[in-house]
Design an enzyme around this catalytic site. Structure first.
Site, PDB file in Angstrom:
ATOM      1  N   GLU A  15     -11.689  38.871  32.043  1.00  0.00           N
ATOM      2  CA  GLU A  15     -13.047  39.740  31.845  1.00  0.00           C
ATOM      3  C   GLU A  15     -13.122  40.552  30.439  1.00  0.00           C
ATOM      4  O   GLU A  15     -12.012  41.106  30.450  1.00  0.00           O
ATOM      5  CB  GLU A  15     -13.414  40.562  32.986  1.00  0.00           C
ATOM      6  CG  GLU A  15     -14.888  40.859  32.964  1.00  0.00           C
ATOM      7  CD  GLU A  15     -15.197  41.514  34.290  1.00  0.00           C
ATOM      8  OE1 GLU A  15     -14.899  41.147  35.417  1.00  0.00           O
ATOM      9  OE2 GLU A  15     -15.513  42.671  34.217  1.00  0.00           O
ATOM     10  N   ASP A  17     -15.577  43.192  28.421  1.00  0.00           N
ATOM     11  CA  ASP A  17     -16.795  44.054  28.920  1.00  0.00           C
ATOM     12  C   ASP A  17     -17.259  44.863  27.755  1.00  0.00           C
ATOM     13  O   ASP A  17     -16.528  45.540  27.163  1.00  0.00           O
ATOM     14  CB  ASP A  17     -16.743  44.753  30.086  1.00  0.00           C
ATOM     15  CG  ASP A  17     -16.435  43.775  31.322  1.00  0.00           C
ATOM     16  OD1 ASP A  17     -16.902  42.324  31.270  1.00  0.00           O
ATOM     17  OD2 ASP A  17     -15.901  44.297  32.414  1.00  0.00           O
ATOM     18  N   GLU A  19     -20.044  47.857  28.696  1.00  0.00           N
ATOM     19  CA  GLU A  19     -20.630  48.535  29.663  1.00  0.00           C
ATOM     20  C   GLU A  19     -21.285  49.678  29.194  1.00  0.00           C
ATOM     21  O   GLU A  19     -20.708  50.614  28.830  1.00  0.00           O
ATOM     22  CB  GLU A  19     -19.869  48.781  30.989  1.00  0.00           C
ATOM     23  CG  GLU A  19     -19.165  47.436  31.597  1.00  0.00           C
ATOM     24  CD  GLU A  19     -18.033  47.556  32.391  1.00  0.00           C
ATOM     25  OE1 GLU A  19     -17.377  48.980  32.308  1.00  0.00           O
ATOM     26  OE2 GLU A  19     -17.733  46.835  33.255  1.00  0.00           O
TER      27      GLU A  19
END
Length: 187
Positions: A15, A17, A19
């Protein structure tokens, strides 16, 4: 980006990311590789991301992952598999959502509905149907694999240092209770 969309088949997932934690301009980045994560860095953005559109980009190749905000590099995660550090190697897809996570802070439900807007969304990537990234994805036919993307340029390095000095509010590398051998090289 995630190799386990909708939390399916999370075993050894990768993953990468961006955010947004609330609406106060806190941006967190994270890298998971083979389900090894907790490599967060948080930034207090130099603008209010709720007031206008901005560009958020990720460059991911076999040498490094670079997070950009408005073309400015804010984070680098080098491929340090030679040091025993996991590096994302699974095919991924884009996942964009709004969700509640207790670790991200309290939600003021009186502010609902919560809406995210995206414009000029674009993805450049190597198409693959395999369970791992094939060697063809490392081809120089792809722009992101060219030598100039193996490390930051001198101008990018200067921008990177300036942004981190002024806007980095948390770096997992500061946690001295854990050994993160990649930290010295991610500069």
């Amino acid at each position: 980006m995630t190799s386990a969309p909708d939390f399916k088949d999370q075993k050894l997932h990768d993953e990468i990311d961006f955010e947004f934690l609330g609406t106060n301009g806190t941006l967190q980045t994270n890298v998971f590789a083979n389900d090894d994560g907790h490599r967060e860095q948080k930034f207090q953005l130099w603008f209010d991301p709720t007031k206008d559109f901005h560009t958020y980009e990720i460059l991911w190749n076999q040498y490094q992952i670079v997070f950009f905000v408005d073309k400015i590099p804010i984070r680098v995660f080098k491929n340090n598999t030679a040091l025993g550090v996991n590096y994302p190697s699974n095919p991924m897809q884009i996942e964009a959502s709004i969700w509640k996570a207790d670790w991200a802070g309290q939600v003021n439900w009186s502010q609902a509905p919560f809406i995210a807007h995206y414009q000029y969304f674009n993805i450049d990537g190597c198409p693959t149907q395999q369970k791992s990234i094939s060697q063809q994805c490392y081809s120089l036919q792809y722009e992101w694999n060219k030598r100039e993307h193996w490390e930051l340029s001198p101008v990018q390095k200067q921008q990177y240092e300036q942004v981190r000095k002024a806007h980095l509010v948390y770096d997992y590398c500061s946690d001295k209770s854990k050994n993160h051998p990649e930290c010295p090289s991610n500069k």
